[in-house]
Scaffold this active site. Structure first.
Site, PDB file in Angstrom:
ATOM      1  N   GLU A   1      -1.958   8.007  -5.126  1.00  0.00           N
ATOM      2  CA  GLU A   1      -2.236   7.445  -6.453  1.00  0.00           C
ATOM      3  C   GLU A   1      -3.698   7.534  -6.875  1.00  0.00           C
ATOM      4  O   GLU A   1      -4.024   7.353  -8.049  1.00  0.00           O
ATOM      5  CB  GLU A   1      -1.813   5.976  -6.506  1.00  0.00           C
ATOM      6  CG  GLU A   1      -2.672   5.043  -5.677  1.00  0.00           C
ATOM      7  CD  GLU A   1      -2.239   3.585  -5.785  1.00  0.00           C
ATOM      8  OE1 GLU A   1      -3.068   2.765  -6.181  1.00  0.00           O
ATOM      9  OE2 GLU A   1      -1.082   3.280  -5.459  1.00  0.00           O
TER      10      GLU A   1
ATOM     11  N   HIS B   1       0.365   0.339 -10.086  1.00  0.00           N
ATOM     12  CA  HIS B   1      -0.486  -0.615  -9.356  1.00  0.00           C
ATOM     13  C   HIS B   1      -0.864  -1.797 -10.254  1.00  0.00           C
ATOM     14  O   HIS B   1      -2.023  -2.211 -10.311  1.00  0.00           O
ATOM     15  CB  HIS B   1      -1.746   0.084  -8.836  1.00  0.00           C
ATOM     16  CG  HIS B   1      -2.301  -0.540  -7.592  1.00  0.00           C
ATOM     17  ND1 HIS B   1      -2.708   0.188  -6.505  1.00  0.00           N
ATOM     18  CD2 HIS B   1      -2.513  -1.840  -7.263  1.00  0.00           C
ATOM     19  CE1 HIS B   1      -3.160  -0.615  -5.563  1.00  0.00           C
ATOM     20  NE2 HIS B   1      -3.041  -1.856  -6.006  1.00  0.00           N
TER      21      HIS B   1
ATOM     22  N   ASP C   1       5.120   0.081  -6.822  1.00  0.00           N
ATOM     23  CA  ASP C   1       3.940  -0.270  -7.615  1.00  0.00           C
ATOM     24  C   ASP C   1       2.711   0.417  -7.042  1.00  0.00           C
ATOM     25  O   ASP C   1       1.638   0.370  -7.640  1.00  0.00           O
ATOM     26  CB  ASP C   1       3.732  -1.784  -7.634  1.00  0.00           C
ATOM     27  CG  ASP C   1       2.609  -2.193  -8.577  1.00  0.00           C
ATOM     28  OD1 ASP C   1       2.620  -1.739  -9.741  1.00  0.00           O
ATOM     29  OD2 ASP C   1       1.702  -2.939  -8.152  1.00  0.00           O
TER      30      ASP C   1
ATOM     31  N   ARG D   1       0.853  -1.183   0.000  1.00  0.00           N
ATOM     32  CA  ARG D   1       0.000   0.000   0.000  1.00  0.00           C
ATOM     33  C   ARG D   1       0.890   1.235   0.000  1.00  0.00           C
ATOM     34  O   ARG D   1       1.923   1.269   0.689  1.00  0.00           O
ATOM     35  CB  ARG D   1      -0.913   0.005   1.236  1.00  0.00           C
ATOM     36  CG  ARG D   1      -2.043  -1.020   1.187  1.00  0.00           C
ATOM     37  CD  ARG D   1      -3.093  -0.627   0.151  1.00  0.00           C
ATOM     38  NE  ARG D   1      -4.182  -1.604   0.050  1.00  0.00           N
ATOM     39  CZ  ARG D   1      -4.210  -2.610  -0.805  1.00  0.00           C
ATOM     40  NH1 ARG D   1      -3.189  -2.784  -1.637  1.00  0.00           N
ATOM     41  NH2 ARG D   1      -5.227  -3.437  -0.846  1.00  0.00           N
TER      42      ARG D   1
END
Length: 328
Positions: free
Chosen positions: A263, A295, A258, A234
């Site tokens: 985001e 992500h 990622d 996260r």
């Protein structure tokens, strides 16, 4: 059930439609995120299906109840975007997908490690421009390095197995040590022990008030100078500004993200024709030793098919009044 599916991309529609052949729910797809402005799209739906960036707060839950919605189906594992006490108060059931493919995320973490280590992202661009020089592309053997895994659930366990296959020594930090990891030879230590010993640190723990900014300036100060940090968990596990400061002074040797703390309004959308207003992300992108992916760790055929099947089965159990093991 009549299900309004929000934040749906073409791949969501394909996987859910394919899986729905076995469930026969009535699915209506919306590309828009679920929020107070789009709540009216759920009119007459018995359930809404949402993704990780749909913010399901108390106000929105009351809006959904007013439109007859009885369940919220999260097609993801995380649920920090849902006000669970408010959901229980208004009588809306919330179900999730606790596991889909731990291999997808673990393998993506490994891909980021190898890319940053061997500079393949930079080498790819060089060769396309006719530059075959090796200067600046020096990496290291993974064999013999210490990898620290923070969080040894399903994903962390798969990563541990892969890293041991590379010949790495694996250290782990978790409040609930995993017997499978112990059997693999993983050594559990405190976070204060893991940080200074690890050449590579990979984060795989859930986001909570206790883990928010787990990697802050204090934690970074304990890390081995030049260590690689990978986050496929996260975004808010990392204090991004503290990480940028550490990159600038060379304390963090490489960073793979990622997920990103801010985001929500960026990832999963095409902003290539816009000026991105997030100065923190833009600063991150200037570092040659930083790799950001949007992500996509979960994004394999096997994973999205498993997510679709579990999501629709959760709704089937809710509709039938059965005890759903994935209910929150």
């Amino acid at each position: 059930m009549r299900v309004a599916v929000f934040s749906s991309k073409p791949y969501d529609q394909e996987s859910l439609t394919r899986a729905n052949a076995a469930f026969a729910h009535e699915l209506q797809f919306f590309e828009a995120a679920l929020n107070p402005q789009t709540c009216s799209l759920a009119e007459n739906a018995e359930a809404v299906c949402v993704f990780v960036h749909d913010q399901i707060d108390a106000h929105l839950l009351r809006c959904l109840v007013g439109r007859g919605v009885k369940a919220v189906a999260l097609r993801c594992a995380g649920f920090n975007n849902v006000d669970l006490p408010a959901a229980h108060e208004v009588g809306i059931e919330v179900v999730r997908v606790p596991a889909y493919s731990p291999y997808a995320v673990a393998e993506h973490a490994v891909a980021m490690m190898l890319t940053l280590n061997r500079h393949t992202h930079r080498a790819y661009n060089r060769v396309r421009e006719g530059n075959f020089a090796l200067n600046g592309l020096l990496g290291f053997d993974m064999n013999g390095k210490k990898v620290g895994i923070v969080g040894t659930g399903r994903i962390g366990t798969v990563l541990a197995r892969i890293m041991i296959g590379f010949g790495c020594t694996v250290l782990a930090y978790d409040l609930y040590p995993n017997d499978e990891c112990k059997a693999l030879g993983v050594r559990y230590v405190s976070l204060d022990e893991l940080l200074p010993q690890s050449d590579i640190i990979s984060l795989h723990c859930p986001l909570s008030e206790e883990t928010r900014h787990l990697i802050d300036s204090k934690a970074i100060g304990k890390m081995k100078c030049g260590a690689m940090l990978i986050n496929t968990g996260r975004g808010a596990l990392i204090d991004t500004r503290a990480v940028i400061a550490a990159l600038k002074r060379g304390h963090i040797g490489a960073l793979g993200l990622d997920v990103y703390e801010q985001e929500e309004n960026l990832f999963f959308e095409d902003h290539s024709e816009e000026i991105i207003q997030d100065d923190v992300l833009e600063r991150l992108m200037t570092f040659p030793n930083v790799l950001v992916t949007a992500h996509q760790g979960f994004f394999t055929r096997e994973a999205i098919d498993a997510i679709a099947k579990t999501t629709l089965n959760n709704l089937k159990q809710v509709e039938a009044g059965e005890l759903c093991p994935n209910r929150l």
